[in-house]
Design an enzyme around this catalytic site. Structure first.
Site: not given
Length: 511
Positions: A185, A326, A419
């Site tokens: 991330s 995601e 995600h």
């Protein structure tokens, strides 16, 4: 000298300063050299985490209160126990935690790396860096002869840490010439940004970017507006505290020039203002993240995506990939993607008219909830990651992956492999409370096995720069991608039509 501890059959050193405390005159300054200590430093406990807006829930071991402090620039090292006389230096994995450059720390389960170190094959490094306004807003416009403000502080902290690794890691059994930097991330963004930072040359030999938002790097024209908005918000925060607490000093503070306000405001006020700014940006600037690196013409001379395109990024081997969906997790407090109808409309207004129907065809039902989530996740993470893979593969070895494994509960909730979902299993932490909840309705075995395979790939890559003989290199001609699923497979140019739609929708990235 530092004194660590023996824990879970591994050696651990924690809370070692890698730069001077960024407090007082060093707030908003580049990291300064470590202040020397006398005798032996007790490195048995983590240092404080960087100031952030809420208690981070992925801390281990559980703690009712996790101390935070501006004095947060510390590093942790974990190493396997080795036979006496074995002086072979091991590869080094340096992990950069995620959290949107506004949350997270090296105390997270992912920052401890036992699953990697228990292999006996690597030395694992994690660290804290400055977050939010203290690390990722550009206040250089407020510099004066009396007080200067430095850009890209969080990025500078990461560079200072990597230099610390070069200078010190051999003392912990690690090889400074064989360093792999990896992150997820925001940590993935840090990896791709470091690859485009000239002064990072030679500080790492390989890189892994998990679910990065590679284009979340902005010009000073944009970031200076965010800085001004932040100062205005900070005045309101300080003024509100004066009204609520009757604090006369706060009243005077709110009237100070920006330079003094920023340097003298209590850290809690700085964090509170960060929360307000961060909440406003996704609607005011659809698709943008306000806490992010800035192209300052000094440390970071150009957008990383351009450096990759033109071969100016560091030509080190790279693994890069994203997860299946995601964008599905970005709701509520973390609703930062362009996934709402209004934000999607704003992006369509900026796109060529000729590209818009192809984009709607690629995401049937747009701007509905599911299609909007996939559109936003692909905009922020997947599509720009494909461009980094395309561009970098022209100059250096690249391997691409997509993580598709989702425990049954996440499928029921409509999140799927969203995600960050790979982190628990990659770090052999499927017994963490949240991971146990996710696998409570089934899928734990396949989930854990997928993480074990990924960990093996990462370890092999750290050792010799090739993750697996069965995982083909990524090239623009074939775009071979490893799909991590219940059974792994290789796909050629997965989601081809989506990629082509994005190439027309954002011509500047088509490159």
């Amino acid at each position: 000298m530092v004194r660590g501890v023996l824990e879970d059959g591994l050696l651990a050193w924690r809370g070692i300063p890698y730069a001077a405390p960024p407090v007082g005159e060093l707030r908003f300054a580049a990291p300064a050299p470590v202040v020397p200590w006398e005798g032996v430093l007790d490195a048995s406990e983590f240092g404080p985490i960087a100031p952030q807006p809420f208690s981070y829930r992925l801390i281990r071991p559980p703690s009712a209160v996790v101390p935070s402090d501006e004095d947060c620039l510390t590093v942790n090292v974990r190493a396997p126990i080795r036979d006496a006389g074995d002086s072979t230096l091991l590869p080094v994995l340096v992990f950069i935690h995620g959290g949107g450059y506004s949350a997270g720390s090296s105390r997270d389960f992912s920052g401890q790396g036992e699953g990697f170190v228990q292999s006996g094959r690597i030395v694992f490094v994690s660290f804290n860096y400055r977050l939010g306004a203290l690390g990722y807003l550009d206040f250089t416009a407020y510099s004066s002869a009396e007080r200067s403000f430095v850009s890209n502080l969080g990025l500078r902290d990461q560079l200072a840490l990597l230099q610390w690794v070069q200078d010190n890691i051999s003392g912990f059994g690690g090889d400074p010439d064989n360093v792999t930097v990896f992150g997820e991330s925001a940590g993935g963004n840090a990896v791709t940004t470091l690859m485009a930072t000239p002064s990072a040359r030679g500080l790492f030999a390989r890189a892994i970017a998990q679910s990065p938002p590679p284009t979340a790097v902005y010009s000073q024209a944009v970031t200076s507006r965010w800085a001004q908005d932040y100062v205005d918000i900070l005045r309101d925060v300080v003024g509100a505290r004066k009204t609520a607490d009757g604090d006369a000093a706060a009243d005077g503070l709110a009237l100070l020039p920006p330079q003094q306000l920023l340097t003298e405001a209590p850290v809690d006020d700085l964090v509170a203002a960060s929360v307000t700014l961060q909440a406003s940006i996704p609607d005011a600037y659809p698709g943008a993240f306000c806490f992010a690196p800035v192209v300052d013409g000094e440390l970071l001379p150009e957008l990383p995506i351009r450096a990759f395109r033109d071969g100016r990024a560091h030509r080190v081997p790279l693994i890069i990939g994203t997860n299946d969906r995601e964008g599905s997790i970005f709701r509520g407090r973390v609703d930062i993607l362009p996934r709402t109808p209004e934000r999607i409309d704003a992006l369509f207004e900026r796109a060529p008219v000729s590209s818009q129907q192809a984009m709607r065809d690629a995401y049937p039902g747009l701007p509905g909830l599911r299609a909007g989530a996939d559109f936003g996740g692909d905009y922020g993470f997947w599509y720009p990651s494909t461009r980094v893979a395309d561009f970098h593969s022209r100059y250096a070895p690249v391997w691409s992956y997509r993580f598709d494994v989702a425990p049954r509960l996440l499928e029921i909730l409509g999140l799927n492999a969203t995600h960050g979902i790979e982190m628990f299993t990659l770090f052999d932490s499927t017994e963490e409370p949240l991971a146990r909840i996710m696998t409570s309705l089934g899928g734990q075995e396949a989930y854990a096995a997928a993480g074990e395979r990924m960990r093996a790939f990462w370890l092999q890559f750290a050792e010799d720069g090739i993750p697996a003989e069965t995982w083909p290199r990524y090239e623009e001609r074939t775009r071979s991608t490893l799909i991590v699923d219940a059974e792994d497979r290789i796909e050629s140019d997965p989601r081809r039509e989506r990629r082509r739609a994005w190439n027309r929708f954002i011509p500047s990235l088509a490159g």
